[in-house]
Design a protein around this motif. Sequence first.
Motif, PDB file in Angstrom:
ATOM      1  N   GLU A  39       9.067  -7.404  -1.290  1.00 21.92           N
ATOM      2  CA  GLU A  39       9.141  -8.561  -0.389  1.00 21.92           C
ATOM      3  C   GLU A  39       9.861  -9.735  -1.045  1.00 21.92           C
ATOM      4  OE1 GLU A  39       5.048  -9.132   0.673  1.00 21.92           O
ATOM      5  OE2 GLU A  39       5.114  -7.540   2.194  1.00 21.92           O
ATOM      6  N   ALA A  40       9.633  -9.943  -2.340  1.00 18.94           N
ATOM      7  CA  ALA A  40      10.325 -11.024  -3.055  1.00 18.94           C
ATOM      8  C   ALA A  40      11.825 -10.753  -3.111  1.00 18.94           C
ATOM      9  CB  ALA A  40       9.751 -11.180  -4.460  1.00 18.94           C
ATOM     10  N   LEU A  41      12.194  -9.491  -3.357  1.00 17.28           N
ATOM     11  CA  LEU A  41      13.621  -9.138  -3.398  1.00 17.28           C
ATOM     12  C   LEU A  41      14.253  -9.266  -2.018  1.00 17.28           C
ATOM     13  CD1 LEU A  41      13.554  -6.045  -5.790  1.00 17.28           C
ATOM     14  CD2 LEU A  41      14.313  -8.370  -6.321  1.00 17.28           C
ATOM     15  N   GLN A  42      13.535  -8.862  -0.981  1.00 17.09           N
ATOM     16  CA  GLN A  42      14.050  -8.989   0.384  1.00 17.09           C
ATOM     17  C   GLN A  42      14.245 -10.455   0.761  1.00 17.09           C
ATOM     18  OE1 GLN A  42      11.060  -6.676   2.409  1.00 17.09           O
ATOM     19  NE2 GLN A  42      12.340  -4.835   2.427  1.00 17.09           N
ATOM     20  N   GLU A  43      13.345 -11.310   0.316  1.00 16.33           N
ATOM     21  CA  GLU A  43      13.475 -12.746   0.576  1.00 16.33           C
ATOM     22  C   GLU A  43      14.717 -13.306  -0.123  1.00 16.33           C
ATOM     23  OE1 GLU A  43      13.162 -16.246   2.231  1.00 16.33           O
ATOM     24  OE2 GLU A  43      11.900 -14.547   2.774  1.00 16.33           O
ATOM     25  N   LYS A  44      14.945 -12.868  -1.361  1.00 17.20           N
ATOM     26  CA  LYS A  44      16.162 -13.287  -2.070  1.00 17.20           C
ATOM     27  C   LYS A  44      17.406 -12.840  -1.311  1.00 17.20           C
ATOM     28  CE  LYS A  44      15.495 -13.439  -7.007  1.00 17.20           C
ATOM     29  NZ  LYS A  44      15.609 -12.650  -8.250  1.00 17.20           N
ATOM     30  N   ALA A  45      17.365 -11.628  -0.778  1.00 21.79           N
ATOM     31  CA  ALA A  45      18.510 -11.102  -0.025  1.00 21.79           C
ATOM     32  C   ALA A  45      18.742 -11.908   1.244  1.00 21.79           C
ATOM     33  CB  ALA A  45      18.287  -9.629   0.311  1.00 21.79           C
ATOM     34  N   ARG A  46      17.666 -12.214   1.964  1.00 21.92           N
ATOM     35  CA  ARG A  46      17.805 -13.018   3.190  1.00 21.92           C
ATOM     36  C   ARG A  46      18.367 -14.400   2.897  1.00 21.92           C
ATOM     37  NH1 ARG A  46      13.248 -10.031   4.706  1.00 21.92           N
ATOM     38  NH2 ARG A  46      11.773 -11.437   3.711  1.00 21.92           N
ATOM     39  N   ALA A  47      17.993 -14.945   1.740  1.00 21.36           N
ATOM     40  CA  ALA A  47      18.479 -16.273   1.355  1.00 21.36           C
ATOM     41  C   ALA A  47      19.905 -16.238   0.808  1.00 21.36           C
ATOM     42  CB  ALA A  47      17.540 -16.884   0.309  1.00 21.36           C
ATOM     43  N   GLY A  48      20.425 -15.024   0.606  1.00 27.30           N
ATOM     44  CA  GLY A  48      21.778 -14.892   0.061  1.00 27.30           C
ATOM     45  C   GLY A  48      21.838 -15.172  -1.424  1.00 27.30           C
ATOM     46  N   ASP A  49      20.701 -15.034  -2.094  1.00 27.71           N
ATOM     47  CA  ASP A  49      20.615 -15.382  -3.512  1.00 27.71           C
ATOM     48  C   ASP A  49      20.164 -14.190  -4.358  1.00 27.71           C
ATOM     49  OD1 ASP A  49      20.756 -17.150  -5.682  1.00 27.71           O
ATOM     50  OD2 ASP A  49      18.625 -17.629  -5.537  1.00 27.71           O
ATOM     51  N   ILE A  50      20.592 -12.995  -3.970  1.00 33.11           N
ATOM     52  CA  ILE A  50      20.177 -11.800  -4.698  1.00 33.11           C
ATOM     53  C   ILE A  50      21.290 -11.356  -5.647  1.00 33.11           C
ATOM     54  CG2 ILE A  50      20.975 -10.149  -2.948  1.00 33.11           C
ATOM     55  CD1 ILE A  50      18.343  -8.572  -3.541  1.00 33.11           C
ATOM     56  N   SER A  51      20.901 -10.973  -6.848  1.00 26.42           N
ATOM     57  CA  SER A  51      21.887 -10.489  -7.826  1.00 26.42           C
ATOM     58  C   SER A  51      22.178  -9.013  -7.562  1.00 26.42           C
ATOM     59  CB  SER A  51      21.347 -10.657  -9.247  1.00 26.42           C
ATOM     60  OG  SER A  51      20.252  -9.779  -9.457  1.00 26.42           O
ATOM     61  N   ILE A  52      23.223  -8.509  -8.178  1.00 29.35           N
ATOM     62  CA  ILE A  52      23.561  -7.096  -8.030  1.00 29.35           C
ATOM     63  C   ILE A  52      22.420  -6.230  -8.579  1.00 29.35           C
ATOM     64  CG2 ILE A  52      25.126  -5.268  -8.810  1.00 29.35           C
ATOM     65  CD1 ILE A  52      27.373  -7.386  -8.693  1.00 29.35           C
ATOM     66  N   GLY A  53      21.885  -6.608  -9.730  1.00 28.20           N
ATOM     67  CA  GLY A  53      20.783  -5.857 -10.322  1.00 28.20           C
ATOM     68  C   GLY A  53      19.570  -5.823  -9.418  1.00 28.20           C
ATOM     69  N   ASP A  54      19.225  -6.961  -8.816  1.00 28.06           N
ATOM     70  CA  ASP A  54      18.084  -7.016  -7.901  1.00 28.06           C
ATOM     71  C   ASP A  54      18.347  -6.191  -6.643  1.00 28.06           C
ATOM     72  OD1 ASP A  54      16.461  -8.559  -9.510  1.00 28.06           O
ATOM     73  OD2 ASP A  54      16.962 -10.458  -8.512  1.00 28.06           O
ATOM     74  N   ALA A  55      19.587  -6.215  -6.147  1.00 24.36           N
ATOM     75  CA  ALA A  55      19.930  -5.432  -4.953  1.00 24.36           C
ATOM     76  C   ALA A  55      19.800  -3.936  -5.237  1.00 24.36           C
ATOM     77  CB  ALA A  55      21.344  -5.770  -4.489  1.00 24.36           C
ATOM     78  N   ILE A  56      20.228  -3.513  -6.413  1.00 22.42           N
ATOM     79  CA  ILE A  56      20.092  -2.103  -6.786  1.00 22.42           C
ATOM     80  C   ILE A  56      18.616  -1.747  -6.939  1.00 22.42           C
ATOM     81  CG2 ILE A  56      20.559  -0.409  -8.600  1.00 22.42           C
ATOM     82  CD1 ILE A  56      23.241  -1.923  -9.056  1.00 22.42           C
ATOM     83  N   ASN A  57      17.839  -2.633  -7.583  1.00 20.41           N
ATOM     84  CA  ASN A  57      16.399  -2.396  -7.748  1.00 20.41           C
ATOM     85  C   ASN A  57      15.726  -2.268  -6.388  1.00 20.41           C
ATOM     86  OD1 ASN A  57      13.472  -4.021  -8.334  1.00 20.41           O
ATOM     87  ND2 ASN A  57      13.992  -2.306  -9.666  1.00 20.41           N
ATOM     88  N   LEU A  58      16.074  -3.126  -5.455  1.00 19.14           N
ATOM     89  CA  LEU A  58      15.507  -3.069  -4.107  1.00 19.14           C
ATOM     90  C   LEU A  58      15.843  -1.743  -3.438  1.00 19.14           C
ATOM     91  CD1 LEU A  58      14.084  -4.337  -1.682  1.00 19.14           C
ATOM     92  CD2 LEU A  58      16.251  -5.468  -1.107  1.00 19.14           C
ATOM     93  N   ALA A  59      17.089  -1.319  -3.528  1.00 21.49           N
ATOM     94  CA  ALA A  59      17.502  -0.058  -2.913  1.00 21.49           C
ATOM     95  C   ALA A  59      16.761   1.130  -3.531  1.00 21.49           C
ATOM     96  CB  ALA A  59      19.012   0.128  -3.062  1.00 21.49           C
ATOM     97  N   ILE A  60      16.585   1.108  -4.848  1.00 26.07           N
ATOM     98  CA  ILE A  60      15.860   2.190  -5.531  1.00 26.07           C
ATOM     99  C   ILE A  60      14.427   2.274  -5.001  1.00 26.07           C
ATOM    100  CG2 ILE A  60      14.834   2.880  -7.741  1.00 26.07           C
ATOM    101  CD1 ILE A  60      17.438   1.782  -9.068  1.00 26.07           C
ATOM    102  N   HIS A  61      13.744   1.151  -4.945  1.00 23.83           N
ATOM    103  CA  HIS A  61      12.348   1.157  -4.489  1.00 23.83           C
ATOM    104  C   HIS A  61      12.234   1.565  -3.026  1.00 23.83           C
ATOM    105  CE1 HIS A  61      10.269  -0.122  -8.042  1.00 23.83           C
ATOM    106  NE2 HIS A  61      11.125  -1.111  -8.207  1.00 23.83           N
ATOM    107  N   GLU A  62      13.106   1.038  -2.191  1.00 23.68           N
ATOM    108  CA  GLU A  62      13.037   1.405  -0.771  1.00 23.68           C
ATOM    109  C   GLU A  62      13.233   2.910  -0.592  1.00 23.68           C
ATOM    110  OE1 GLU A  62      14.417  -2.713   1.442  1.00 23.68           O
ATOM    111  OE2 GLU A  62      15.967  -1.240   0.940  1.00 23.68           O
TER     112      GLU A  62
END
Length: 91
Positions: free
Chosen positions: A16-39
């Motif tokens: 949820e924290a990573l998704q919030e960062k993504a919605r805010a447009g403030d997600i790093s590449i590493g966080d985006a990859i981490n989010l995709a892995i977990h999902e």
Amino acid sequence: RTISPEQMATITTHIEALQEKARAGDISIGDAINLAIHEEMLRDPTTTIHAEDLQAGSSYDIPKLTQQTYGQIRAADEIIDEGHFIGKALG
């Protein structure tokens, strides 16, 4: 491996924290990859990840919480060695 309620709560909060960062447009590449892995690992129980330093969280936090959540079978902490990867791929 079954994910315990405590692990599920931790990973859900993390996602949820990573998704919030993504919605805010403030997600790093590493966080985006981490989010995709977990999902994907939550969606498909046959998904695995093989990477270096999973226990430590890696240098960019890409596999953060993977081994702690999904166990050593689904989240294998590997050495970075081309021969090792070729051997695993060939079975």
